[in-house]
Design a protein around this motif. Structure first.
Motif, short mmCIF file in Angstrom:
data_model
loop_
_atom_site.label_atom_id
_atom_site.label_comp_id
_atom_site.label_asym_id
_atom_site.label_seq_id
_atom_site.Cartn_x
_atom_site.Cartn_y
_atom_site.Cartn_z
N ALA A 24 18.93 8.02 -10.13
CA ALA A 24 18.84 6.62 -10.23
C ALA A 24 17.85 5.87 -9.42
CB ALA A 24 20.19 6.33 -9.92
N THR A 25 17.66 6.26 -8.05
CA THR A 25 16.70 5.62 -7.26
C THR A 25 15.13 5.79 -7.81
OG1 THR A 25 17.75 6.06 -5.49
CG2 THR A 25 15.36 5.28 -5.27
N ALA A 26 14.88 7.11 -8.39
CA ALA A 26 13.57 7.22 -8.98
C ALA A 26 13.51 6.31 -10.44
CB ALA A 26 13.45 8.77 -9.53
N ALA A 27 14.35 6.32 -11.17
CA ALA A 27 14.50 5.30 -12.55
C ALA A 27 14.18 3.96 -11.95
CB ALA A 27 15.86 5.72 -13.15
N LEU A 28 15.01 3.47 -11.03
CA LEU A 28 14.84 2.06 -10.82
C LEU A 28 13.50 1.89 -10.32
CD1 LEU A 28 18.50 1.27 -9.31
CD2 LEU A 28 17.40 0.55 -11.51
N ALA A 29 13.10 2.89 -9.36
CA ALA A 29 11.71 2.40 -8.80
C ALA A 29 10.72 2.55 -9.75
CB ALA A 29 11.38 3.36 -7.74
N GLY A 30 10.76 3.36 -10.65
CA GLY A 30 9.85 3.63 -11.61
C GLY A 30 9.72 2.33 -12.71
N VAL A 31 10.76 1.93 -13.05
CA VAL A 31 10.66 0.78 -13.85
C VAL A 31 10.17 -0.37 -13.02
CG1 VAL A 31 12.35 -1.05 -15.07
CG2 VAL A 31 12.73 1.51 -15.43
N ALA A 32 10.37 -0.61 -11.82
CA ALA A 32 9.98 -1.59 -11.25
C ALA A 32 8.50 -1.55 -10.89
CB ALA A 32 10.50 -1.74 -9.69
N ALA A 33 7.91 -0.45 -10.75
CA ALA A 33 6.73 0.00 -10.48
C ALA A 33 5.92 -0.18 -11.82
CB ALA A 33 6.26 1.53 -10.19
#
Length: 316
Positions: A24-33
């Motif tokens: 979940a963290t990677a998904a959110l961080a990826g969208v933000a990036a």
């Protein structure tokens, strides 16, 4: 802002969390990036109100579905956008570093590599600087491997070795061809067509300068041709094309490029739905849409005479 855009990608790779939380963290961080990287690109290209324009990335079906299925395509796609921003600024060391890092995270980022090779040739970048990309890719592979990530070469190699089809639910021409009762293997022919086309595109773009606004169109075309002609592509093969087609439509702001963007989004989404549901007809329909989008984009970009081509001749 370049480092700020990439920071979520770097941090989530080494975040010591439980597997579910890490996903979940990677998904959110990826969208933000991804949103930050797109914002930086649009701002660099002078798009009005880049904040609101970059927020449109959240509306793309492929971006939303990417997090749902637990994929990490947003991560490497964000870094690839940073490579394109560096190319726009003629910061070739940074361009090679970001591109190599993206490819190390996922070899699918290599679909845009023909453009970077063409730029290196056209701009006469010394060969001594070219190894920056493979070194960055190797560093990314070592880094992700050390924390147990599986978004590097292994999944793609597994599909290539075990797969017996020309396409693995990818919305491209081979998904359509493999439904025909031809009766003989075509893998070698598919590879030859892809290599020949990619080499031709590299030669085309290496022979003439590319204006700032045209860089995104060229990147999209390289991605579409590679994903559309290489065999053994999967249902997420056009994810980067989704992002670049939106960026191009926001830069050009005309009906023709919005039509291309809608075709790419529809084709990619249909492939994801076809893969999830097992309905091959959806993937085949998506393949028809991406082929149409590629043809519409390639027409003005690949005209033989550069002087007669307003797309190539114009610079920002």
């Amino acid at each position: 802002m370049t480092i700020a855009a990439a920071a979520p990608v770097m941090l989530c790779a080494w975040l010591p969390t439980a597997p579910g939380a890490a996903t979940a963290t990677a998904a959110l961080a990826g969208v933000a990036a991804l949103a930050l990287a797109l914002w930086q690109m649009l701002r660099r290209l002078g798009v009005p109100d880049p904040d609101r324009a970059a927020a449109l990335i959240l509306l793309l079906p492929s971006v939303a579905l990417n997090g749902v299925i637990g994929a990490h395509d947003t991560l490497w796609a964000a870094i690839l956008l940073l490579a394109l921003v560096a190319a726009l600024d003629r910061r070739h060391d940074a361009m090679l570093g970001w591109a190599g890092l993206a490819i190390g995270l996922n070899p699918q980022a290599g679909l845009t590599a023909p453009l970077f090779v063409a730029l290196l040739i056209n701009r006469r970048v010394p060969l001594l600087r070219w190894p920056i990309a493979p070194l960055a890719a190797a560093a990314a592979l070592l880094g992700t491997g050390s924390v147990g990530w599986t978004i590097g070469l292994r999944p793609l190699l597994h599909e290539a070795i075990t797969g017996h089809l020309l396409a693995i639910d990818a919305p491209n021409i081979w998904t359509i061809v493999q439904t025909l009762p031809l009766g003989y293997p075509l893998l070698g022919l598919a590879i030859a067509i892809a290599i020949g086309t990619i080499a031709t595109v590299i030669a085309h773009f290496a022979a003439r300068p590319i204006g700032d606004h045209d860089m995104i169109a060229a990147a999209l075309l390289c991605t579409m041709l590679a994903a559309g002609l290489l065999p053994l592509m999967h249902e997420r093969a056009f994810f980067l094309a989704d992002i670049l087609s939106l960026a191009l439509a926001l830069v050009r702001r005309d009906r023709a490029h919005w039509r291309i963007a809608l075709l790419v989004q529809a084709g990619s989404t249909l492939a994801l739905l076809g893969h999830a549901s097992g309905i091959d007809a959806l993937t085949i329909l998506g393949g028809g849409m991406t082929i149409a989008a590629t043809a519409l984009l390639a027409g003005p970009l690949l005209r033989p005479a550069a002087n007669d081509n307003p797309v190539i001749a114009r610079s920002a």
